[in-house]
Design an enzyme around this catalytic site. Structure first.
Site, PDB file in Angstrom:
ATOM      1  N   CYS A  59       0.827  -1.210   0.000  1.00 52.66           N
ATOM      2  CA  CYS A  59       0.000   0.000   0.000  1.00 52.66           C
ATOM      3  C   CYS A  59       0.865   1.266   0.000  1.00 52.66           C
ATOM      4  O   CYS A  59       1.545   1.529  -0.976  1.00 52.66           O
ATOM      5  CB  CYS A  59      -0.978  -0.030   1.175  1.00 52.66           C
ATOM      6  SG  CYS A  59      -2.363   1.117   1.030  1.00 52.66           S
ATOM      7  N   HIS A 117      -3.889  -5.297  -0.226  1.00 50.38           N
ATOM      8  CA  HIS A 117      -3.636  -5.809   1.123  1.00 50.38           C
ATOM      9  C   HIS A 117      -3.736  -7.330   1.152  1.00 50.38           C
ATOM     10  O   HIS A 117      -4.823  -7.890   1.338  1.00 50.38           O
ATOM     11  CB  HIS A 117      -4.637  -5.206   2.113  1.00 50.38           C
ATOM     12  CG  HIS A 117      -4.345  -3.789   2.460  1.00 50.38           C
ATOM     13  ND1 HIS A 117      -3.652  -3.414   3.593  1.00 50.38           N
ATOM     14  CD2 HIS A 117      -4.633  -2.632   1.818  1.00 50.38           C
ATOM     15  CE1 HIS A 117      -3.532  -2.105   3.638  1.00 50.38           C
ATOM     16  NE2 HIS A 117      -4.124  -1.613   2.561  1.00 50.38           N
ATOM     17  N   GLU A 131      -2.948  -9.320   3.444  1.00 55.20           N
ATOM     18  CA  GLU A 131      -3.267  -9.822   4.784  1.00 55.20           C
ATOM     19  C   GLU A 131      -4.759  -9.803   5.082  1.00 55.20           C
ATOM     20  O   GLU A 131      -5.201 -10.377   6.089  1.00 55.20           O
ATOM     21  CB  GLU A 131      -2.542  -8.977   5.843  1.00 55.20           C
ATOM     22  CG  GLU A 131      -3.242  -7.705   6.279  1.00 55.20           C
ATOM     23  CD  GLU A 131      -3.326  -6.632   5.196  1.00 55.20           C
ATOM     24  OE1 GLU A 131      -4.167  -5.717   5.339  1.00 55.20           O
ATOM     25  OE2 GLU A 131      -2.541  -6.699   4.235  1.00 55.20           O
TER      26      GLU A 131
END
Length: 392
Positions: free
Chosen positions: A281, A365, A367
Site C-alpha cells: 500500500c 492488502h 493480509e
C-alpha cells in the site's frame, strides 16, 4: 421485513447531518459520539470487516461510506482491531446498526464508537452518495451528530470547504508508533486464536507508516521476528538492527508528502544493503518513489474487498482488498523496475519489482483475506527471498 432489519426512517428532526463542500446536505440518525468532524469522503464496498476498516490507520483523514447496508450486525470485539482505536473520522451507513448477533461480539458498534470519539450516521441514501463520489471524485465533507437536532448548516458547509484535503498531507507521522517494539503474534487459527511465535525466525525491520496488526501477524506466521520502527526512522536506525529483510507498511495520506523523509531512508537502505525489501500500500508507493517513479491522486480511489488484480507474470487473477486514494503512475516506472500487477477494474498499477534484486511491493492488502488466501503467497515469497539471501 422486521423492524430491526428495516432501513432507517429519518425522524422529523434528524440527529445527524452530512454536508459536502458543494453545499449538498444529507440528513440522518446519528450514533456513536456527538460532535463534528471534517475529512475526505470515500466509499467502501466490502460486505464484512467494518471494524477492521474503521481501525485501519490508512483511513486517517477520511469519512467512510459503507455501500453494504448491514453494518453493526456482528458487533465489535478486541480481536478484530487493526490498531488500538478507530482512525477513520466517521462512518456513513444506510441502515440503523442492529443489535449484534455474533458469538464473538463483546460490544455494540454505537457505544464502541461513542467511547472512542467517532461519529456515525444512518438513514443515508448511500447508493446516491456513492454515485456522486464516483462521478465527481472524493469530496471534502463535514459530519455532525447532535442529539437535539440543531445544526449550524452554514458553519458545517464552511468546515467541509475548509478541509485542506489529502494532497500534500503527511498523515503517517500521526498514526505511526511512538517508539520501536517487537512483534511475534501470528495469524488467528482455530481453536487457539492468536498465538506467539516460539522459534527463532528471520529478523525483519518493519517501517510503521500506519501498519495494520494483521500484516505484522502474517509476517510472523511466515517465519519472521518483527521489529517495528517509527515512520521517521533513518536508514542508519534500520540497518543498526542488522535485518535479514525490510518491510514497508501501509498508511494514510499523500505518499509524496511522507516521501520527504521516507524516500531518502529507503534509497539509502537500497544503496548500502542488499537485503530483500517488501512493501504494501503506502509502502508500495514509497518504494516506487524511491526507485524513481511518481504517484498521482485518484478520482475516488479503490476501497473494498472485491478488487480483481492480475499478476502479469503468472496470468493469475487475485481477488484483493484495497484502500488507497493515490496510485503509482506506471508510465513513470524507470528501467529496471517491472510492473507485476494491475487492477482489472481500471488498469492502474498494483505491483512492482526490481529486475535484479529481491525488492518488490503491491498496492493491495494480502493480509486482509478477501480471496480468502489468494495473496498470502507474497509473505511466503518475502520469507523465501530472505532465506535465499541468507544462504548466499
Amino acid at each position: 421485513m422486521s423492524a430491526a432489519a428495516s432501513p432507517l426512517s429519518v425522524p422529523a428532526k434528524p440527529t445527524a447531518c452530512l454536508a459536502l463542500a458543494d453545499g449538498t446536505l444529507f440528513y440522518g440518525v446519528g450514533f456513536g459520539a456527538e460532535g463534528s468532524c471534517e475529512a475526505e469522503l470515500c466509499f467502501n464496498t466490502a460486505m464484512t470487516g467494518y471494524q477492521e476498516i474503521m481501525t485501519d490507520p490508512s483511513y486517517a483523514g477520511q469519512i467512510v461510506t459503507f455501500t453494504f447496508p448491514h453494518i453493526g450486525n456482528t458487533g465489535v470485539n478486541v480481536e478484530d482491531d487493526e490498531t488500538a482505536d478507530p482512525v477513520a473520522a466517521g462512518m456513513v451507513v444506510k441502515w440503523d446498526p442492529t443489535d449484534s448477533s455474533s458469538w464473538r461480539a463483546t460490544e455494540e458498534l454505537g457505544p464502541w464508537l461513542a467511547k472512542r470519539g467517532r461519529i456515525g450516521v444512518g438513514g443515508i441514501d448511500t447508493r446516491r452518495l456513492t454515485r456522486a463520489i464516483r462521478q465527481q471524485g472524493a469530496p471534502h465533507a463535514a459530519l455532525a451528530h447532535n442529539a437535539d437536532g440543531e445544526f449550524d448548516i452554514e458553519a458545517l458547509v464552511a468546515k467541509a470547504r475548509g478541509f485542506a484535503g489529502l494532497e500534500g498531507l503527511d498523515l503517517a507521522k500521526e498514526v505511526t508508533c511512538a517508539q520501536s517494539y517487537t512483534w511475534n503474534e501470528m495469524r488467528w487459527a482455530w481453536p487457539e486464536g492468536y498465538s506467539p511465535r516460539s522459534e527463532v525466525g528471520h529478523k525483519v525491520v518493519a517501517l510503521d507508516f500506519g501498519a495494520k496488526r494483521n500484516i505484522l501477524r502474517c509476517l510472523a506466521s511466515a517465519g519472521c521476528d518483527v521489529i517495528v520502527l517509527p515512520a521517521t526512522a533513518t536508514a542508519q536506525e534500520v540497518l543498526a538492527h542488522n535485518p535479514d529483510g525490510v518491510f514497508l507498511s501501509n498508511g494514510p495520506g499523500d505518499p509524496a508528502a511522507t516521501g520527504t523523509y521516507a524516500v531518502p531512508m529507503i534509497k539509502e537502505v537500497l544503496q548500502t544493503s542488499d537485503v530483500p525489501v517488501f512493501g504494501i500500500c503506502l509502502g508500495h508507493q514509497m518504494l516506487a518513489l524511491a526507485l524513481g517513479a511518481e504517484t498521482i491522486k485518484m478520482n475516488h480511489g479503490h476501497h473494498g474487498a472485491n478488487h480483481p488484480v492480475k499478476d502479469l507474470e503468472t496470468g493469475k487473477v487475485e481477488i484483493t482488498s484495497m484502500n488507497h486514494g493515490f496510485t503509482v503512475d506506471s508510465q513513470s516506472l524507470p528501467d529496471g523496475v517491472i510492473e507485476t500487477h494491475v487492477s482489472l477494474f481500471d488498469g492502474s498499477n498494483c505491483g512492482i519489482r526490481m529486475s535484479d534484486r529481491p525488492v518488490f511491493s503491491v498496492q493491495y492488502h494480502p493480509e486482509a483475506s478477501p480471496g480468502p488466501q489468494d495473496s498470502y503467497y507474497l509473505f511466503e515469497r518475502f520469507a523465501e527471498a530472505i532465506s535465499a539471501h541468507k544462504a548466499q
